[in-house]
Design a protein around this motif. Structure first.
Motif, short mmCIF file in Angstrom:
data_model
loop_
_atom_site.label_atom_id
_atom_site.label_comp_id
_atom_site.label_asym_id
_atom_site.label_seq_id
_atom_site.Cartn_x
_atom_site.Cartn_y
_atom_site.Cartn_z
N VAL A 113 8.34 5.11 -37.61
CA VAL A 113 6.79 4.67 -37.18
C VAL A 113 6.07 5.66 -38.11
O VAL A 113 6.22 6.92 -37.88
N ALA A 114 4.85 5.03 -38.76
CA ALA A 114 4.23 5.83 -39.47
C ALA A 114 2.57 5.74 -38.75
O ALA A 114 2.28 4.62 -38.51
N ASP A 115 2.12 6.85 -38.25
CA ASP A 115 0.83 6.81 -37.40
C ASP A 115 -0.03 7.35 -38.60
O ASP A 115 -0.12 8.66 -39.02
N VAL A 116 -0.69 6.44 -39.27
CA VAL A 116 -1.51 6.81 -40.52
C VAL A 116 -3.08 7.25 -39.72
O VAL A 116 -3.69 6.22 -39.31
N MET A 117 -3.40 8.30 -40.40
CA MET A 117 -4.82 8.90 -39.68
C MET A 117 -4.69 9.03 -38.27
O MET A 117 -5.32 8.43 -37.48
N PRO A 118 -3.77 10.05 -37.90
CA PRO A 118 -3.28 9.91 -36.41
C PRO A 118 -4.41 10.71 -35.58
O PRO A 118 -4.40 10.98 -34.23
N GLY A 119 -5.57 11.29 -36.01
CA GLY A 119 -6.29 12.13 -35.29
C GLY A 119 -5.86 13.42 -34.70
O GLY A 119 -4.92 14.07 -35.40
N GLY A 120 -6.08 13.42 -33.47
CA GLY A 120 -5.63 14.54 -32.70
C GLY A 120 -3.83 14.16 -32.31
O GLY A 120 -3.82 15.23 -31.62
N VAL B 107 4.11 0.44 -39.44
CA VAL B 107 3.01 1.23 -39.88
C VAL B 107 1.72 1.26 -39.00
O VAL B 107 1.43 -0.44 -38.93
N TRP B 108 1.23 1.93 -38.38
CA TRP B 108 0.23 1.81 -37.42
C TRP B 108 -1.18 2.59 -37.98
O TRP B 108 -1.01 3.91 -38.29
N THR B 109 -2.32 2.12 -37.63
CA THR B 109 -3.66 2.91 -38.00
C THR B 109 -4.58 2.40 -36.70
O THR B 109 -4.73 1.04 -36.70
N SER B 110 -5.19 3.45 -36.21
CA SER B 110 -6.05 2.96 -35.07
C SER B 110 -7.35 3.52 -35.21
O SER B 110 -7.73 4.72 -35.48
N GLN B 111 -8.66 2.67 -35.15
CA GLN B 111 -9.89 2.92 -35.58
C GLN B 111 -10.20 3.67 -36.90
O GLN B 111 -11.09 4.88 -36.89
N ASN B 112 -9.55 3.66 -37.89
CA ASN B 112 -9.80 4.20 -39.07
C ASN B 112 -10.04 3.56 -40.27
O ASN B 112 -10.67 3.91 -41.40
N TYR B 113 -9.61 2.17 -40.52
CA TYR B 113 -9.77 1.43 -41.53
C TYR B 113 -11.18 1.33 -42.08
O TYR B 113 -11.42 1.25 -43.09
N HIS B 114 -11.95 1.32 -41.19
CA HIS B 114 -13.55 1.11 -41.49
C HIS B 114 -13.85 2.40 -42.27
O HIS B 114 -14.63 2.46 -43.35
N ASP B 115 -13.43 3.54 -41.84
CA ASP B 115 -13.70 5.08 -42.51
C ASP B 115 -13.17 4.87 -43.98
O ASP B 115 -14.00 5.34 -44.99
N VAL B 116 -12.05 4.35 -44.29
CA VAL B 116 -11.50 4.17 -45.62
C VAL B 116 -12.40 3.39 -46.57
O VAL B 116 -12.91 3.53 -47.44
N TYR B 117 -12.66 1.84 -46.08
CA TYR B 117 -13.12 1.11 -46.65
C TYR B 117 -14.52 1.39 -46.86
O TYR B 117 -15.14 1.25 -48.04
N GLY B 118 -15.32 2.04 -45.92
CA GLY B 118 -16.67 2.43 -46.16
C GLY B 118 -16.98 3.56 -46.81
O GLY B 118 -17.86 4.04 -46.95
N ALA B 119 -15.81 4.26 -47.40
CA ALA B 119 -15.78 5.63 -48.09
C ALA B 119 -16.71 6.63 -47.41
O ALA B 119 -17.29 7.26 -48.13
N VAL B 120 -16.34 6.60 -46.12
CA VAL B 120 -17.20 7.95 -45.40
C VAL B 120 -16.48 9.02 -45.99
O VAL B 120 -15.17 9.49 -46.49
N SER B 121 -17.54 10.18 -46.21
CA SER B 121 -17.20 11.16 -46.92
C SER B 121 -16.00 11.89 -47.19
O SER B 121 -15.37 12.03 -48.14
N VAL B 122 -15.37 12.05 -45.78
CA VAL B 122 -14.09 12.97 -45.73
C VAL B 122 -12.90 12.27 -46.08
O VAL B 122 -11.89 12.66 -46.14
#
Length: 269
Positions: A66-73, A142-157
């Motif tokens: 399993v890939a946890d993409v943008m895993p936060g903490g 492949v899993w990503t939780s509560q991150n896709y919007h950050d990538v799509y929205g080009a949030v600075s970091v």
């Protein structure tokens, strides 16, 4: 107010809408959630994050990669580690752009998890660009939780110089497709924006229209298999930032399950 799940049928086609159920999760999921090595802070938000239902929906099981993409903490990373067991492996994948721009303390927890004896036997931390997170073996999920919007929205970091947010999100989808085995699953959980809003609110409200996510994943080759309403909230008007005090932690969220077609097995080298 309209819920994300109520309007999702407009975009799901033949995909199933899976309703939240009170049935018991598989034993290996229950054991992972009750594991005494999990931080107390993680356990305190289980009622809101609904990990048992989400993991069961994704179909993650012992032996999976399993890939946890943008895993936060590492909230889900820890759970996945206990679910897949010693015969499986979990890869905490941090975007290269994020690792280079985010304050070091943002990565402190996930770096510590990767060397924690309670998890390190089957968990690795990888830093990868959006267009490549190969791990040396085909992935089951492949899993990503509560991150896709950050990538799509080009949030600075999360942003990459010289490309737009939608391009970065498309690259992530393509990388997930390539990394998965034929028949593998791509799970996207995120905060719902107003239906028809597209990616308009991704940068400002930190929300995204599920129809936009669906379109991008399908363009990468995925088939939308199902959606769960386990995290839906009809009281969310989709008009406030996700950090607003009266909605934080309780936003209307969509859960999408995509599958890489098994028929690609013969087409891929």
């Amino acid at each position: 107010m309209k819920t994300c799940s109520a309007l999702a049928f407009l975009f799901l086609g033949t995909a199933a809408l899976v309703h939240a159920q009170a049935s018991s999760p598989p034993a290996y999921v229950a054991h992972a959630i009750s594991d005494n090595t999990r931080p107390a802070a993680d356990k305190q938000v289980d009622n809101d994050r609904r990990p048992a239902a989400l993991i069961a929906f994704a179909g993650i099981k012992p032996g999976d990669r399993v890939a946890d993409v943008m895993p936060g903490g590492g909230y889900f990373t820890r759970l996945f580690s206990k679910v897949v067991g010693i015969k499986g492996h979990v890869y905490a994948v941090v975007p290269e752009a994020y690792a280079s721009k985010a304050p070091p303390e943002r990565l402190k927890s996930i770096r510590a998890l990767a060397v924690d004896p309670a998890y390190s036997g089957n968990t690795s931390l990888l830093i990868r660009p959006y267009d490549r997170f190969d791990v040396g073996a085909p992935l089951d999920v492949v899993w990503t939780s509560q991150n896709y919007h950050d990538v799509y929205g080009a949030v600075s970091v999360f942003s990459v110089d010289g490309s737009t947010g939608p391009e970065q999100a498309a690259n992530l989808d393509a990388a997930a497709f390539k990394a998965l085995k034929p028949g593998g699953v791509f799970i996207i959980v995120d905060h719902a924006a107003a239906p028809g809003s597209g990616g308009r609110d991704a940068h400002t409200l930190h929300r995204i229209d599920p129809a936009t996510v669906i379109a991008q994943a399908k363009a990468a080759g995925f088939v939308l298999e199902a959606q769960s309403d386990v995290l839906s909230n009809p009281q969310d008007g989709h008009d406030k930032p996700i950090f607003a005090p009266d909605i934080k932690g309780h936003t209307d969220k969509f859960v999408l399950k995509f599958r890489k077609p098994s028929s690609l097995a013969k087409a891929e080298p």
